[in-house]
Write an enzyme that holds these catalytic residues in place. Structure first.
Site, short mmCIF file in Angstrom:
data_model
loop_
_atom_site.label_atom_id
_atom_site.label_comp_id
_atom_site.label_asym_id
_atom_site.label_seq_id
_atom_site.Cartn_x
_atom_site.Cartn_y
_atom_site.Cartn_z
N THR A 189 0.85 -1.18 0.00
CA THR A 189 0.00 0.00 0.00
C THR A 189 0.89 1.24 0.00
O THR A 189 1.99 1.21 0.54
CB THR A 189 -0.87 -0.02 1.28
OG1 THR A 189 -1.86 -1.01 1.14
CG2 THR A 189 -1.54 1.32 1.54
N GLY A 204 -10.36 -3.15 2.26
CA GLY A 204 -9.47 -3.10 3.41
C GLY A 204 -9.64 -1.82 4.22
O GLY A 204 -10.65 -1.12 4.13
N THR A 261 -0.60 1.04 6.92
CA THR A 261 -0.35 -0.08 6.02
C THR A 261 -0.16 -1.35 6.83
O THR A 261 0.38 -1.30 7.93
CB THR A 261 0.87 0.18 5.11
OG1 THR A 261 1.16 -1.02 4.39
CG2 THR A 261 2.11 0.60 5.90
N1 ASP Z 1 -3.74 -2.23 4.37
C1 ASP Z 1 -3.86 -2.79 3.05
C2 ASP Z 1 -5.14 -3.58 2.96
O1 ASP Z 1 -5.43 -4.32 3.88
C3 ASP Z 1 -2.70 -3.65 2.64
C4 ASP Z 1 -1.34 -3.02 2.79
O2 ASP Z 1 -1.12 -2.16 3.61
O3 ASP Z 1 -0.46 -3.38 2.01
O4 ASP Z 1 -5.81 -3.49 1.97
#
Ligand code: ASP
Length: 291
Positions: free
Chosen positions: A158, A188, A208
């Site tokens: 992310t 998410g 993230t």
């Molecule tokens: N937080 C993001 C999600 O769950 C994933 C990430 O941070 O890479 O969609």
């Protein structure tokens, strides 16, 4: 602190594979932090800066966001993004959006051209189309998903950015392709205001990590509340929120900037790709802790 009265943090995802080099990503993030110094120095608004930086991260193909996103189990690319203006607490978000180059531009359109905070699925696509945003004509040739080992439970790429501008305004933006091999329709933390993204007059944050845990701990909103009501520093507040994420079984990282220019970028995963424009003008970048 000899303050230039602006500061910024950007991230390219928490969690790193120990065997991989992230030099390309770190160089890219550093160059963006340098560019942000000019933007903020010229008086550009925090809201415009975070949108511009996240757009650059999206189109680079280096992260699990925008061009670098991974497909869901139906082989479709459903993307999430959110943006929030700390000054007004206006916010915009898109969830499970398909077919457009920049979810963060779409999130800004939601914020500025509708009475809503979030549009999902075809409604978000329709708005992006109406706004004339750039389309992805052929997803299979446009997206460049990174090869991730099969045993990896979730992607950690992310992107996000938080900024304090010269006029003391704060803003946050986050964009993601979501978790690896996600179920169609899965959304998410990133586009959920208060979970993965938040900005008010005290602090701006972007998260993230495994989104489900950030949603269940209301990570960004809780950290912001701790700054506001307990007068914790952004660092203390983010560490507390990450502890709560850990208690639930997840991990990840949070970037934050406070209204006094204090930055924070803690994580409890293996690492977090990030670059920081400190309020004293220094720029630091890397995948592990930098001071
Ligand atoms: N937080 C993001 C999600 O769950 C994933 C990430 O941070 O890479 O969609």
């Amino acid at each position: 602190m000899t303050s230039q009265r602006f500061a910024l943090v950007l991230h390219g995802g928490a969690g790193v594979l120990a065997e991989r080099s992230y030099q390309k990503e770190v160089d890219h993030m550093r160059a963006l932090a340098e560019r942000s110094r000019d933007m903020l120095g010229d008086g550009m608004a925090a809201l415009d800066v975070v949108e511009a930086i996240v757009y650059e991260l999206e189109i680079s193909g280096l992260y699990v966001a925008g061009k670098g996103s991974s497909p869901n189990t139906d082989n479709r690319y459903e993307l999430d993004a959110a943006i929030m203006d700390g000054e007004t607490r206006n916010a915009g978000a898109v969830a499970a959006m398909e077919g457009f180059v920049s979810p963060i531009h779409a999130a800004r359109k939601v914020m500025e051209t509708t009475p809503h905070v979030m549009l999902a699925g075809w409604g978000a696509n329709k708005l992006a189309e109406k706004a004339g945003l750039e389309r992805v004509e052929d997803p299979d040739s446009y997206y460049t998903p990174a090869a991730v080992p099969d045993n990896r439970p979730y992607a950690t790429g992310t992107v996000g950015c938080v900024a304090l501008d010269r006029d003391g305004r704060l803003a946050a933006a986050t964009s993601t392709g979501g978790t690896l091999k996600k179920t169609p329709g899965r959304v998410g933390d990133c586009p959920l205001i208060g979970a993965g993204t938040w900005a008010d007059q005290e602090v701006a944050l972007s998260c993230t990590g495994q989104g489900e845990f950030f949603i269940r701990s209301l990570a960004a909103g809780t950290a912001a509340a701790r700054v506001r009501y307990l007068h914790e520093s952004p660092e203390e507040a983010c560490r507390w929120a990450l502890k709560d994420v850990k208690r639930l079984g997840g991990d990840g990282g949070i970037i934050a900037v406070g209204r006094d220019g204090r930055v924070a970028f803690p994580y409890n995963s293996q690492g977090m790709k990030c670059a920081v424009l400190h309020a004293d003008g220094r720029i630091t970048s890397g995948v592990q802790e930098q001071s």
